[in-house]
Design a protein around this motif. Structure first.
Motif, PDB file in Angstrom:
ATOM      1  N   VAL A 107       0.846  -1.179   0.000  1.00 13.97           N
ATOM      2  CA  VAL A 107       0.000   0.000   0.000  1.00 13.97           C
ATOM      3  C   VAL A 107       0.889   1.239   0.000  1.00 13.97           C
ATOM      4  CG1 VAL A 107      -0.154   0.093   2.531  1.00 13.97           C
ATOM      5  CG2 VAL A 107      -1.952   1.138   1.142  1.00 13.97           C
ATOM      6  N   ALA A 108       0.453   2.280  -0.726  1.00 12.63           N
ATOM      7  CA  ALA A 108       1.236   3.512  -0.812  1.00 12.63           C
ATOM      8  C   ALA A 108       0.499   4.661  -0.135  1.00 12.63           C
ATOM      9  CB  ALA A 108       1.522   3.865  -2.267  1.00 12.63           C
ATOM     10  N   LEU A 109       1.267   5.550   0.491  1.00 11.51           N
ATOM     11  CA  LEU A 109       0.759   6.779   1.074  1.00 11.51           C
ATOM     12  C   LEU A 109       1.509   7.938   0.428  1.00 11.51           C
ATOM     13  CD1 LEU A 109       0.749   5.770   4.860  1.00 11.51           C
ATOM     14  CD2 LEU A 109      -1.177   5.696   3.263  1.00 11.51           C
ATOM     15  N   ARG A 110       0.800   8.971   0.036  1.00 10.61           N
ATOM     16  CA  ARG A 110       1.441  10.048  -0.736  1.00 10.61           C
ATOM     17  C   ARG A 110       1.240  11.421  -0.105  1.00 10.61           C
ATOM     18  NH1 ARG A 110      -1.385  14.484  -3.457  1.00 10.61           N
ATOM     19  NH2 ARG A 110      -0.294  15.018  -5.362  1.00 10.61           N
ATOM     20  N   ALA A 111       2.281  12.259  -0.156  1.00  3.00           N
ATOM     21  CA  ALA A 111       2.197  13.668   0.234  1.00  3.00           C
ATOM     22  C   ALA A 111       2.904  14.499  -0.830  1.00  3.00           C
ATOM     23  CB  ALA A 111       2.853  13.893   1.592  1.00  3.00           C
ATOM     24  N   ASP A 112       2.425  15.710  -1.077  1.00  6.50           N
ATOM     25  CA  ASP A 112       3.077  16.619  -2.027  1.00  6.50           C
ATOM     26  C   ASP A 112       3.900  17.649  -1.261  1.00  6.50           C
ATOM     27  OD1 ASP A 112       0.701  17.616  -1.003  1.00  6.50           O
ATOM     28  OD2 ASP A 112      -0.218  17.965  -2.933  1.00  6.50           O
ATOM     29  N   MET A 113       4.976  18.151  -1.876  1.00  2.00           N
ATOM     30  CA  MET A 113       5.975  18.928  -1.138  1.00  2.00           C
ATOM     31  C   MET A 113       6.103  20.387  -1.562  1.00  2.00           C
ATOM     32  SD  MET A 113       9.165  16.238  -0.785  1.00  2.00           S
ATOM     33  CE  MET A 113       9.628  16.297  -2.541  1.00  2.00           C
ATOM     34  N   ASP A 114       5.540  20.795  -2.694  1.00  2.00           N
ATOM     35  CA  ASP A 114       5.867  22.099  -3.257  1.00  2.00           C
ATOM     36  C   ASP A 114       5.009  23.238  -2.720  1.00  2.00           C
ATOM     37  OD1 ASP A 114       3.851  20.635  -4.644  1.00  2.00           O
ATOM     38  OD2 ASP A 114       3.924  22.040  -6.324  1.00  2.00           O
ATOM     39  N   GLY A 115       5.622  24.438  -2.722  1.00  4.10           N
ATOM     40  CA  GLY A 115       4.915  25.661  -2.380  1.00  4.10           C
ATOM     41  C   GLY A 115       4.439  26.377  -3.629  1.00  4.10           C
ATOM     42  N   LEU A 116       3.947  27.602  -3.447  1.00  2.00           N
ATOM     43  CA  LEU A 116       3.367  28.380  -4.537  1.00  2.00           C
ATOM     44  C   LEU A 116       4.041  29.743  -4.647  1.00  2.00           C
ATOM     45  CD1 LEU A 116      -0.349  27.548  -3.772  1.00  2.00           C
ATOM     46  CD2 LEU A 116       0.678  27.266  -6.040  1.00  2.00           C
ATOM     47  N   PRO A 117       4.003  30.361  -5.833  1.00  2.00           N
ATOM     48  CA  PRO A 117       4.538  31.720  -5.991  1.00  2.00           C
ATOM     49  C   PRO A 117       3.570  32.757  -5.426  1.00  2.00           C
ATOM     50  CG  PRO A 117       3.677  30.936  -8.083  1.00  2.00           C
ATOM     51  CD  PRO A 117       3.585  29.787  -7.120  1.00  2.00           C
ATOM     52  N   VAL A 118       3.456  32.760  -4.097  1.00  2.00           N
ATOM     53  CA  VAL A 118       2.544  33.655  -3.375  1.00  2.00           C
ATOM     54  C   VAL A 118       3.336  34.297  -2.239  1.00  2.00           C
ATOM     55  CG1 VAL A 118       0.477  33.783  -1.919  1.00  2.00           C
ATOM     56  CG2 VAL A 118       0.502  32.268  -3.919  1.00  2.00           C
ATOM     57  N   THR A 119       3.175  35.603  -2.045  1.00  3.80           N
ATOM     58  CA  THR A 119       3.849  36.305  -0.950  1.00  3.80           C
ATOM     59  C   THR A 119       2.946  36.284   0.279  1.00  3.80           C
ATOM     60  OG1 THR A 119       5.013  37.759  -2.493  1.00  3.80           O
ATOM     61  CG2 THR A 119       4.867  38.482  -0.196  1.00  3.80           C
ATOM     62  N   GLU A 120       3.430  35.680   1.364  1.00  2.46           N
ATOM     63  CA  GLU A 120       2.601  35.492   2.553  1.00  2.46           C
ATOM     64  C   GLU A 120       2.320  36.814   3.260  1.00  2.46           C
ATOM     65  OE1 GLU A 120       2.129  32.445   6.332  1.00  2.46           O
ATOM     66  OE2 GLU A 120       4.002  32.456   5.205  1.00  2.46           O
ATOM     67  N   SER A 121       1.072  36.971   3.737  1.00  2.00           N
ATOM     68  CA  SER A 121       0.677  38.191   4.450  1.00  2.00           C
ATOM     69  C   SER A 121       0.411  37.945   5.925  1.00  2.00           C
ATOM     70  CB  SER A 121      -0.583  38.781   3.809  1.00  2.00           C
ATOM     71  OG  SER A 121      -1.698  37.896   3.914  1.00  2.00           O
ATOM     72  N   ASN A 122       0.611  36.712   6.404  1.00  2.00           N
ATOM     73  CA  ASN A 122       0.370  36.392   7.811  1.00  2.00           C
ATOM     74  C   ASN A 122       1.479  36.944   8.709  1.00  2.00           C
ATOM     75  OD1 ASN A 122      -2.044  34.846   7.403  1.00  2.00           O
ATOM     76  ND2 ASN A 122      -0.779  33.183   6.597  1.00  2.00           N
ATOM     77  N   SER A 123       1.203  37.005  10.010  1.00  7.60           N
ATOM     78  CA  SER A 123       2.206  37.502  10.973  1.00  7.60           C
ATOM     79  C   SER A 123       2.656  36.389  11.906  1.00  7.60           C
ATOM     80  CB  SER A 123       1.619  38.663  11.785  1.00  7.60           C
ATOM     81  OG  SER A 123       0.413  38.272  12.429  1.00  7.60           O
ATOM     82  N   LEU A 124       2.754  35.180  11.386  1.00 10.22           N
ATOM     83  CA  LEU A 124       3.188  34.026  12.170  1.00 10.22           C
ATOM     84  C   LEU A 124       4.675  34.145  12.523  1.00 10.22           C
ATOM     85  CD1 LEU A 124       1.552  31.331   9.856  1.00 10.22           C
ATOM     86  CD2 LEU A 124       0.692  32.051  12.100  1.00 10.22           C
ATOM     87  N   PRO A 125       5.100  33.554  13.630  1.00 10.64           N
ATOM     88  CA  PRO A 125       6.539  33.568  13.941  1.00 10.64           C
ATOM     89  C   PRO A 125       7.353  32.768  12.935  1.00 10.64           C
ATOM     90  CG  PRO A 125       5.320  32.207  15.502  1.00 10.64           C
ATOM     91  CD  PRO A 125       4.298  32.949  14.704  1.00 10.64           C
ATOM     92  N   PHE A 126       6.705  31.881  12.200  1.00 14.60           N
ATOM     93  CA  PHE A 126       7.394  31.088  11.176  1.00 14.60           C
ATOM     94  C   PHE A 126       6.914  31.473   9.771  1.00 14.60           C
ATOM     95  CE2 PHE A 126       3.817  28.851  13.051  1.00 14.60           C
ATOM     96  CZ  PHE A 126       3.081  28.409  11.965  1.00 14.60           C
ATOM     97  N   VAL A 127       6.534  32.746   9.593  1.00 14.58           N
ATOM     98  CA  VAL A 127       6.062  33.225   8.296  1.00 14.58           C
ATOM     99  C   VAL A 127       7.150  33.055   7.227  1.00 14.58           C
ATOM    100  CG1 VAL A 127       6.836  35.590   8.726  1.00 14.58           C
ATOM    101  CG2 VAL A 127       4.952  35.166   7.116  1.00 14.58           C
ATOM    102  N   SER A 128       6.744  32.764   6.022  1.00 17.01           N
ATOM    103  CA  SER A 128       7.700  32.615   4.929  1.00 17.01           C
ATOM    104  C   SER A 128       8.145  33.976   4.401  1.00 17.01           C
ATOM    105  CB  SER A 128       7.073  31.819   3.784  1.00 17.01           C
ATOM    106  OG  SER A 128       7.901  31.874   2.638  1.00 17.01           O
ATOM    107  N   LYS A 129       9.447  34.140   4.296  1.00 11.70           N
ATOM    108  CA  LYS A 129      10.026  35.328   3.665  1.00 11.70           C
ATOM    109  C   LYS A 129      10.818  34.939   2.418  1.00 11.70           C
ATOM    110  CE  LYS A 129      10.352  37.705   8.133  1.00 11.70           C
ATOM    111  NZ  LYS A 129      11.263  38.323   9.146  1.00 11.70           N
ATOM    112  N   ALA A 130      10.602  33.718   1.975  1.00 17.45           N
ATOM    113  CA  ALA A 130      11.364  33.172   0.854  1.00 17.45           C
ATOM    114  C   ALA A 130      11.025  33.880  -0.456  1.00 17.45           C
ATOM    115  CB  ALA A 130      11.091  31.680   0.709  1.00 17.45           C
ATOM    116  N   LYS A 131      12.025  33.952  -1.320  1.00 17.91           N
ATOM    117  CA  LYS A 131      11.878  34.512  -2.668  1.00 17.91           C
ATOM    118  C   LYS A 131      12.427  33.505  -3.671  1.00 17.91           C
ATOM    119  CE  LYS A 131      10.608  38.727  -1.254  1.00 17.91           C
ATOM    120  NZ  LYS A 131       9.289  39.332  -1.567  1.00 17.91           N
ATOM    121  N   ALA A 132      11.908  33.561  -4.881  1.00 13.70           N
ATOM    122  CA  ALA A 132      12.397  32.681  -5.933  1.00 13.70           C
ATOM    123  C   ALA A 132      12.099  33.312  -7.282  1.00 13.70           C
ATOM    124  CB  ALA A 132      11.761  31.294  -5.842  1.00 13.70           C
TER     125      ALA A 132
END
Length: 436
Positions: A99-124
């Motif tokens: 039996v197989a279990l699957r998860a996807d790993m990729d993000g999106l080209p979206v600039t995050e607007s949340n104020s989380l302590p682990f908010v993404s500041k990544a650029k690409a």
């Protein structure tokens, strides 16, 4: 009559499904306990991945975290599948199916607007421009939940009658033009072989569903996704003298309006839903110059193969004939991104008791089909599969107030992740017990 048959099918599906095998009740209980113990780890993994998102086919850091974790559990690991994909193979203590279990790993080209302590500041760089990168669809939680399920199942491996294959997939959100990737490439590179997979399960977090709840749909659950491109070619002229031109801008506008009648007037919507959306219009370089051509790009969503083919034909017919009526031409191309996400009805019926075991019978419901798409469908074309939605919205929240998937304010309640871990591990363990 279709409605009557659907209601009968729903009733039968609910009444026929029985509890998981009695011999697995103790194992399911142990899995639930282990999943609860994983909560802090799963949340920590998710936060780390959320803070460091990567676009499709570039998930090298995420893949490295996954591979290291699986190896630490004594799971056989293969990396570099479909560029950055990771596959883990856990052999149980007894022979049996796979039996197989699957998860996807990729993000999106979206600039995050949340104020989380682990908010993404990544650029690409995406399509030639710098963009923010964000896990705006919950794939970070999918990775963390499957890592948690792998740890849970590794602790009960001696009781598993068969093999569990963990598939961590890149590029679910699609690849750049001309670049192959995602589930389609994983299938091509043998992700479902060696050992051959008998069934596959996947989950998707849902920001508009309350934590603690699971939802599913037998048959067509999510729509197919096609990309269409229409190049309208005319004749350029000065904007002050439009009679000297064959105006592709006006023609393109007429085509856009004409495309809307395909769904509203030519499609049997009582059968299934369908969507045609023009998302991009490109043409012209100056306000007073009628250009040579205009390009339209958009998406098609259908839940039925016959309807899909009819819509493809209607788009070609509508665009070419409207262009011809204006003295212009239209070149139409259509590419399929993902087939219909189709939950095998027999497998769904078989595993429904396991969903109820994981969440509680009153927390599992059948949902309506959705016009979003998932390339998990490529796995389902090869082997029976079941795709389930896991609630990620805080209890008591109005869904209308939550940020939708693929938007800068997308947010999840992390207390829902344990159910995702438990669901994946329970589905795998119960399937192996049922099919041994």
């Amino acid at each position: 009559m279709k409605i009557v048959y659907a209601l009968l099918a729903t009733t039968l599906l609910t009444s026929v499904a029985a509890a998981p095998p009695a011999s697995n009740a103790a194992l399911d209980a142990r899995i639930a306990k282990l999943a609860a113990q994983e909560e802090a780890k799963v949340i920590a993994w998710r936060r780390d991945i959320h803070e460091h998102p990567e676009l499709g086919n570039h998930e090298t850091r995420t893949a490295g975290i996954v591979a290291a974790h699986l190896k630490s559990l004594g799971i056989e690991v293969k990396t570099g599948v479909a560029r950055t994909g990771v596959i883990g193979i856990l052999k149980g203590g007894k022979p049996g199916p796979v039996v197989a279990l699957r998860a996807d790993m990729d993000g999106l080209p979206v600039t995050e607007s949340n104020s989380l302590p682990f908010v993404s500041k990544a650029k690409a760089n995406y399509n030639g421009q710098e963009v923010g990168v964000m896990h705006a669809c919950g794939h970070d939680s999918h990775v963390a939940m499957l890592m948690g399920a792998a740890e849970v199942l590794s602790q009960v491996r001696k009781d598993l009658p068969g093999t569990v294959k963990f598939i961590f997939q890149p590029a679910e959100e699609g690849s750049l033009p001309g670049e192959e990737g995602g589930a389609k490439l994983m299938v091509k590179e043998g992700a479902l072989e060696n050992p051959k997979v008998d069934a596959i399960f996947g989950v998707h977090i849902q920001a508009q569903t309350e934590v603690g709840k699971l939802s599913y749909r037998p048959g067509g659950e999510m729509a197919s996704s096609d990309v269409f491109n229409i190049v309208v070619k005319g004749k350029s002229a000065h904007g002050a003298y439009p009679w000297l031109a064959v105006d592709p801008v006006v023609t393109a506008a007429q085509i856009i309006m004409g495309l809307q009648t395909i769904v509203s007037r030519q499609t049997e919507l009582t059968s299934d839903a369908a969507v045609i959306t023009v998302g991009m219009v490109h043409g012209g370089v100056r306000n007073n110059i009628i250009p040579e051509q205009v390009e339209l790009t958009g998406t098609i969503r259908t839940l039925d193969k016959d309807m899909q083919q009819k819509i493809w034909a209607a788009i070609r017919r509508t665009a070419t004939h409207i262009a011809e009526s204006a003295g212009a031409t239209a070149e139409v191309s259509i590419q399929n991104y993902a087939p219909v996400t189709y939950n095998n009805p027999q497998l769904t019926e078989l595993m429904l008791p396991s969903l109820r075991t994981a969440a509680g019978a009153d927390k599992v419901s059948m949902q309506k089909a959705v016009t979003g798409a998932e390339d998990f469908a490529y796995f389902q074309e090869k082997v029976p599969g079941l795709f389930v939605f896991v609630g990620g919205m805080s209890k008591g929240t109005d869904p209308a107030t939550t940020a939708p998937h693929h938007t800068p304010g997308f947010m999840l309640d992390e207390s829902g992740f344990t159910l995702g871990v438990k669901t994946l591990a329970t589905l795998a363990a119960d399937y192996l017990a049922l099919k041994k």
